[in-house]
Design an enzyme around this catalytic site. Structure first.
Site, short mmCIF file in Angstrom:
data_model
loop_
_atom_site.label_atom_id
_atom_site.label_comp_id
_atom_site.label_asym_id
_atom_site.label_seq_id
_atom_site.Cartn_x
_atom_site.Cartn_y
_atom_site.Cartn_z
CB ALA A 99 -0.93 0.00 1.21
CE LYS A 100 5.25 0.78 -4.05
NZ LYS A 100 4.33 -0.33 -4.39
NE ARG A 101 -2.77 3.27 2.30
CZ ARG A 101 -3.30 3.12 1.09
NH1 ARG A 101 -2.60 3.50 0.03
NH2 ARG A 101 -4.49 2.60 0.92
#
Length: 301
Positions: A99-101
């Site tokens: 999700a590369k949050r």
């Protein structure tokens, strides 16, 4: 802390199944038309995920769900993602949510609660992963809520370091002071990982380093002695399996190799489901065989 920490899952599943991570990026034009047989819109997605997991469980130790592909299908896509994540974790498969949050303060804390907090600690449980990809570009403080989940619940992180996309070098290969940006990120990952490593010494805080930049990868691996590296880029992105040599560390568990389209995409949408199942299994075995010879090639070189 859970007995099934991320590092213990990695150690056990690499021993049993190897380093391949099955990337699941559902996109209708890439899957057999048979999943649409009832002509009922995106209801194909749960059937597809059920088929993929039925085919793969027992043959792979890890799956990586790319959140964006599920978000693109709206509420039905998110419902399918939740179902698939729960099923994979229940089967003992290590689940990475890609999700590369990355954000500040309470927003980062909300992301951590959504993806890394168990239900008994206040999480919803709908999207609980064993490991999450995170973006550190807003600064080290943005990682702290995720690191709290590493400390409290035994979760894992993959921090973007030197990615596989064509323009990654525009920032990540820039010099700041006398260091590359990616080197500074590797130093950060090593420092915070050292603070969270358990008895095995394998760090639960790993790095995303693409196979498309082997020279940079070798330099960064030297800065990340105990980190697990997630190495995307094989296949359509142009990464070469021999580039994995640069990313291997001192132990089998410190490298995970995600492959999605190279395993699951079909050019022939008319393919039968039985033939599609056979195709996936054949590709998986070929990939396992290819990766298995890389240490030999490295030693010979």
């Amino acid at each position: 802390m859970s007995a099934n920490t991320w590092t213990s899952i990695v150690e056990a599943n690499v021993r049993s199944y190897g380093n391949i991570v099955l990337g699941i990026d559902p996109y209708l034009p890439d899957v057999p038309a048979a999943f649409e047989q009832n002509n009922d819109g995106i209801d194909w997605l749960p059937r597809y995920l059920d088929f993929i997991l039925e085919t793969a469980v027992g043959k792979i130790g890890f799956v990586k769900f790319q959140s964006a592909y599920f978000e693109a299908y709206g509420l039905a896509g998110l419902s399918a993602l939740s179902f698939a994540m729960k099923r994979a974790r229940a089967a003992g498969v290590g689940v990475i949510l890609d999700a590369k949050r990355g954000d500040i303060g309470s927003t980062a804390a909300a992301y951590a609660r959504a993806y890394l907090t168990p239900t008994h600690a206040g999480g919803s449980g709908d999207f609980e992963a064993d490991c999450l990809t995170v973006n550190p570009m807003m600064g080290p403080d943005t990682l702290e809520p995720f690191l709290e989940c590493v400390r409290r619940y035994g979760k894992g992180l993959f921090v973007l370091c030197r990615t596989s996309n064509p323009s990654a070098g525009w920032l990540q290969d820039r010099m700041t002071g006398n260091r590359f940006v990616s080197d500074r990120l590797a130093d950060l990952i090593t420092t915070i990982g050292r603070d969270h490593a358990l008895d095995s010494g394998l760090s639960p805080v790993g790095a995303v380093i693409g196979t498309t930049a082997p020279q940079e990868g070798k330099r960064l691996r030297d800065l990340l002695p105990n980190a697990i590296i997630l190495a995307p880029g094989l296949g359509p992105q142009g990464g070469n399996p021999t580039a994995l040599n640069a990313l291997r560390g001192s132990r089998p568990e410190d490298l995970l190799v995600p492959v999605s389209r190279g395993l699951l995409r079909t050019e022939d949408r008319a393919i039968s489901l039985s033939d599609y199942e056979m195709l996936i299994k054949e590709r998986l075995e070929q990939l396992k065989a290819t990766l298995a010879v890389q240490p030999i090639l490295s030693a010979a070189g």
